[in-house]
Design a protein around this motif. Structure first.
Motif, short mmCIF file in Angstrom:
data_model
loop_
_atom_site.label_atom_id
_atom_site.label_comp_id
_atom_site.label_asym_id
_atom_site.label_seq_id
_atom_site.Cartn_x
_atom_site.Cartn_y
_atom_site.Cartn_z
N THR A 180 -27.75 -10.46 76.75
CA THR A 180 -28.62 -9.30 77.01
C THR A 180 -29.53 -9.02 75.83
OG1 THR A 180 -26.92 -7.77 76.24
CG2 THR A 180 -27.04 -8.19 78.61
N GLY A 181 -29.11 -9.39 74.66
CA GLY A 181 -29.92 -9.12 73.48
C GLY A 181 -30.91 -10.21 73.16
N CYS A 182 -30.90 -11.30 73.90
CA CYS A 182 -31.77 -12.43 73.59
C CYS A 182 -33.21 -12.22 74.00
CB CYS A 182 -31.25 -13.70 74.25
SG CYS A 182 -29.78 -14.35 73.44
N ALA A 183 -33.48 -11.24 74.78
CA ALA A 183 -34.84 -11.03 75.26
C ALA A 183 -35.73 -10.62 74.09
CB ALA A 183 -34.86 -9.95 76.33
N LYS A 209 -27.72 -0.25 66.51
CA LYS A 209 -27.02 0.17 65.30
C LYS A 209 -25.57 0.55 65.61
CE LYS A 209 -31.01 1.82 62.72
NZ LYS A 209 -31.72 2.99 62.18
N SER A 210 -25.38 1.24 66.74
CA SER A 210 -24.01 1.61 67.11
C SER A 210 -23.19 0.37 67.45
CB SER A 210 -24.00 2.61 68.26
OG SER A 210 -24.49 2.03 69.44
N LEU A 211 -23.82 -0.61 68.10
CA LEU A 211 -23.12 -1.87 68.39
C LEU A 211 -22.77 -2.60 67.09
CD1 LEU A 211 -25.11 -3.31 71.43
CD2 LEU A 211 -22.76 -2.47 71.43
N LEU A 212 -23.69 -2.62 66.15
CA LEU A 212 -23.44 -3.29 64.88
C LEU A 212 -22.27 -2.62 64.15
CD1 LEU A 212 -24.25 -5.40 62.79
CD2 LEU A 212 -25.87 -3.72 61.86
N VAL A 238 -16.92 -14.92 66.48
CA VAL A 238 -18.23 -14.52 66.96
C VAL A 238 -18.87 -13.37 66.18
CG1 VAL A 238 -19.48 -13.74 69.03
CG2 VAL A 238 -17.58 -15.34 69.25
N PRO A 239 -18.11 -12.50 65.48
CA PRO A 239 -18.75 -11.30 64.93
C PRO A 239 -19.89 -11.57 63.96
CG PRO A 239 -16.58 -11.54 64.00
CD PRO A 239 -16.70 -12.52 65.13
N HIS A 240 -19.82 -12.66 63.19
CA HIS A 240 -20.91 -12.95 62.26
C HIS A 240 -22.20 -13.23 63.02
CE1 HIS A 240 -18.16 -12.77 58.96
NE2 HIS A 240 -17.39 -13.70 59.50
N ASP A 241 -22.10 -13.98 64.10
CA ASP A 241 -23.27 -14.23 64.93
C ASP A 241 -23.77 -12.94 65.58
OD1 ASP A 241 -23.07 -16.91 64.32
OD2 ASP A 241 -21.98 -17.42 66.16
N LEU A 242 -22.83 -12.14 66.07
CA LEU A 242 -23.21 -10.87 66.70
C LEU A 242 -23.87 -9.94 65.70
CD1 LEU A 242 -20.09 -10.10 68.93
CD2 LEU A 242 -22.36 -10.74 69.70
N GLU A 243 -23.31 -9.88 64.50
CA GLU A 243 -23.87 -9.01 63.47
C GLU A 243 -25.28 -9.46 63.09
OE1 GLU A 243 -21.09 -8.83 60.22
OE2 GLU A 243 -19.55 -7.95 61.48
N ALA A 244 -25.46 -10.75 62.91
CA ALA A 244 -26.79 -11.26 62.54
C ALA A 244 -27.80 -11.02 63.66
CB ALA A 244 -26.70 -12.75 62.22
N HIS A 245 -27.40 -11.29 64.88
CA HIS A 245 -28.30 -11.11 66.02
C HIS A 245 -28.64 -9.64 66.20
CE1 HIS A 245 -30.19 -12.03 69.82
NE2 HIS A 245 -29.51 -11.04 70.36
N THR A 246 -27.64 -8.78 66.09
CA THR A 246 -27.86 -7.34 66.27
C THR A 246 -28.74 -6.79 65.15
OG1 THR A 246 -25.72 -7.19 67.36
CG2 THR A 246 -26.70 -5.13 66.61
N SER A 247 -28.54 -7.26 63.93
CA SER A 247 -29.39 -6.83 62.82
C SER A 247 -30.84 -7.23 63.05
CB SER A 247 -28.90 -7.43 61.50
OG SER A 247 -27.62 -6.93 61.18
N ALA A 248 -31.03 -8.43 63.59
CA ALA A 248 -32.39 -8.89 63.90
C ALA A 248 -33.03 -8.02 64.98
CB ALA A 248 -32.36 -10.35 64.33
N LEU A 249 -32.24 -7.67 66.00
CA LEU A 249 -32.76 -6.80 67.05
C LEU A 249 -33.13 -5.42 66.50
CD1 LEU A 249 -30.55 -7.56 70.17
CD2 LEU A 249 -32.98 -7.96 69.91
#
Length: 128
Positions: free
Chosen positions: A21-24, A72-75, A88-99
């Motif tokens: 969902t965050g890839c868009a 931010k709340s997800l991060l 997975v959290p490192h990938d999630l954290e990096a992706h969420t920070s980018a978003l």
């Protein structure tokens, strides 16, 4: 043993859903909320048209900032409960920070556009 597998599967499924969902990616017109806006900007001549565009950009900026706040709340959740997400959290954290950066930049751009159109509206009104 099956309970651990269910938890692991659920965490993996949740993480995959978050990534998908965050890839868009958002482009500049989409960040403004409407792809027809660039044409409208070119055709803007009256103070009321500038005011309408300014209002649109203000709403788009609020929307982008709201999306950044959600990320931010997800991060924060990923950082606090990293043990739930296996590797997975490192990938999630990096992706969420980018978003977060992307949404905040879009919000800043929209706010700047709103300021520009408010200024143009007041200048056009003064000339009349």
């Amino acid at each position: 043993m099956p309970l651990i597998r269910i938890k692991t599967f659920s965490a993996a499924l949740f993480a995959a859903g978050c990534l998908l969902t965050g890839c868009a990616q958002i482009s500049a017109p989409e960040a403004r909320g409407n792809t027809s806006i660039p044409k409208a900007e070119q055709d803007t001549r009256t103070p009321s048209e500038h005011a309408v565009l300014a209002k649109h950009f203000e709403e788009a900026a609020k929307e982008m900032q709201a999306k950044a706040d959600i990320q931010k709340s997800l991060l924060k959740r990923y950082e606090e409960k990293h043990y739930l997400y296996d590797r997975v959290p490192h990938d999630l954290e990096a992706h969420t920070s980018a978003l977060i950066r992307k949404y905040e930049q879009a919000a800043k751009t929209c706010a700047e556009e709103a300021i520009y159109h408010r200024k143009k509206a007041s200048e056009s009104a003064e000339l009349k």
